[in-house]
Motif scaffolding. Sequence first.
Motif, PDB file in Angstrom:
ATOM      1  N   TYR A  58     -37.258 -31.624  52.964  1.00  0.00           N
ATOM      2  CA  TYR A  58     -38.691 -31.450  53.196  1.00  0.00           C
ATOM      3  C   TYR A  58     -39.169 -32.185  54.443  1.00  0.00           C
ATOM      4  N   GLY A  59     -38.226 -32.783  55.175  1.00  0.00           N
ATOM      5  CA  GLY A  59     -38.594 -33.371  56.457  1.00  0.00           C
ATOM      6  C   GLY A  59     -38.468 -34.869  56.586  1.00  0.00           C
ATOM      7  N   LEU A 114     -29.070 -29.157  46.060  1.00  0.00           N
ATOM      8  CA  LEU A 114     -29.722 -28.309  45.064  1.00  0.00           C
ATOM      9  C   LEU A 114     -30.615 -27.282  45.746  1.00  0.00           C
ATOM     10  N   ALA A 115     -31.342 -27.705  46.773  1.00  0.00           N
ATOM     11  CA  ALA A 115     -32.202 -26.777  47.516  1.00  0.00           C
ATOM     12  C   ALA A 115     -31.376 -25.704  48.214  1.00  0.00           C
ATOM     13  N   LYS A 133     -33.191 -23.728  40.749  1.00  0.00           N
ATOM     14  CA  LYS A 133     -31.897 -23.056  40.886  1.00  0.00           C
ATOM     15  C   LYS A 133     -31.661 -22.217  39.639  1.00  0.00           C
ATOM     16  N   TRP A 134     -31.569 -20.911  39.831  1.00  0.00           N
ATOM     17  CA  TRP A 134     -31.300 -19.965  38.742  1.00  0.00           C
ATOM     18  C   TRP A 134     -29.997 -19.261  39.100  1.00  0.00           C
ATOM     19  N   ALA A 190     -30.467 -21.089  49.082  1.00  0.00           N
ATOM     20  CA  ALA A 190     -31.163 -21.544  50.291  1.00  0.00           C
ATOM     21  C   ALA A 190     -32.401 -20.708  50.606  1.00  0.00           C
ATOM     22  N   SER A 191     -32.995 -20.092  49.590  1.00  0.00           N
ATOM     23  CA  SER A 191     -34.217 -19.329  49.818  1.00  0.00           C
ATOM     24  C   SER A 191     -35.424 -20.258  49.814  1.00  0.00           C
ATOM     25  N   VAL A 192     -36.484 -19.812  50.460  1.00  0.00           N
ATOM     26  CA  VAL A 192     -37.700 -20.610  50.591  1.00  0.00           C
ATOM     27  C   VAL A 192     -38.897 -19.747  50.237  1.00  0.00           C
TER      28      VAL A 192
END
Length: 514
Positions: free
Chosen positions: A51-52, A64-65, A371-372, A379-381
């Motif tokens: 997130y920066g 995880l992200a 996470k599913w 890596a979707s946003v």
Amino acid sequence: MHLKTTLIYGLCTLPLGSAWNSSLAKEHEKEKPNFLFILADDLGWKDLECYGSSFYDTPNLDKLASEGMRFTNAYAAGPVSSPTRASIMTGKYPARMNTTDYFGGPQPEGVDNHWTKNRPLLPASYKAKLPLSETTIAEALKKEGYNTPFIGKWHLGGKGYYPEDQGFDVNIGGYWSGSPGYYNDYKPEKDLWIGECGYFSPHKIPTLEDGPEGEYLPNRLTDEALELMEKNKDNSFFMFMSYYLVHIPLATTDHLLKNYQQKADSIGLDKKKEFIETKPWMEELHARNWRLRIQQGQPQYAGMVHTLDKNVGRLLDKLEELGIDDNTIIIFMSDNGGVSTTEGSSTSNLPLRAGKGWLYEGGIRVPMIIKWPGVTEAASVSNTPVTSTDFYPTILEMANIPRKKQQHKDGVSLVPLLKQSGKPQRDALYWHYPHYGNQGGRPAAAIRQGKYKLIECYEHNKVGLYNLNQDIGEHNNLLKRKPKKAKELQQKLHRWQRDVDATLPRPNPNVQLK
């Protein structure tokens, strides 16, 4: 091994528990996904590398992200702990249940003994417990055969309103308090005075058996979770892992403290530029000698973020070791924004304005990852605004359980986002916080519709309108430039407040407004 820690500042308290009931029926277990819900406490929107953050090390949450969906416009339903936690459990806005402040905060009838006694408004009254009449997400899943362990911070009511009274099979750590008081000695012989909260923390966590001297609480909670996973790997479960991290008191191990002190020195963090001392919207804070942190670099806090991340990694590794990671949905979120204006001002939420206790973005916008396995693209946003009321209907749909629309009436399912097949159908998001926050926030309400956000401050009847797409820091008030939009959103906010029967603050008869 003894973990020596350094203690900075304390605030509230906590507990822990027993064993996990594994006697539930196993029929169709393999068809049901497991759920691991990981809730952080006071973790800011920009406190993860993904997130920066350029100071905190969070490789496990970043991983995880990279394996799930990261939400950039995720919101807590309240700027403090209890309201958000209540919204997760029920799928309802806190204002609808009148659970709008942290449980233990000032009530109007007791304000004479509180620092808010000289404020222009009396904070609204609220219920300091999650009503038993609500059907929690744990109760809904338990009815469908899920095991439902709760581990860590509860902060949703005292005895009779504990996790085991709200649908959880096991309660390891949950009771009325909002912080542990101590992280490495959570069974002290004497009570701990909780600073400006104005009360003592219990001398012992009532639902946690004593551990070895120097045991670090976050590690102990994770140990308990790993043991439950091991014993119940063949049962479908909804595990609620609620860390007290990174809530004050700031306390980390000497090893991590030294490492992050060295890191701060190596990158040349300027101690003279850690805080902003002047800002118009902080005038009230300066009256109490509070400051806004503008750079991340507090070594104690960094060590706590590091520990949170490491323990999340331990949970994820255990799922893989047990061979159940492909059938386990993982949800990660923080209960409100990072503490940036007081109580140690432990982190910076910039470019967001303010932090915990405020309805500005820094107080309510939080990191969130889902996470599913086999469904959500890695890596979707998602940039779609979502909020903590949405977990209830989302989890039910993920588990193929019929919706309970009269229960989670303020939440919408995020399944279309997670499947990238559409967006939730919702007009706006709402917040109602008619209280004075420990962190400087004042009684207010807010609405976000699309790119516009309106905040109504009750103390002096001030209104702010912001275009978050162009002004994420909420610096430019568009009230005079877009009066029609402001009126439209304010009227919509007021209609919503009437619909949920929101409780408002009242004038303080002992204070005369200037």
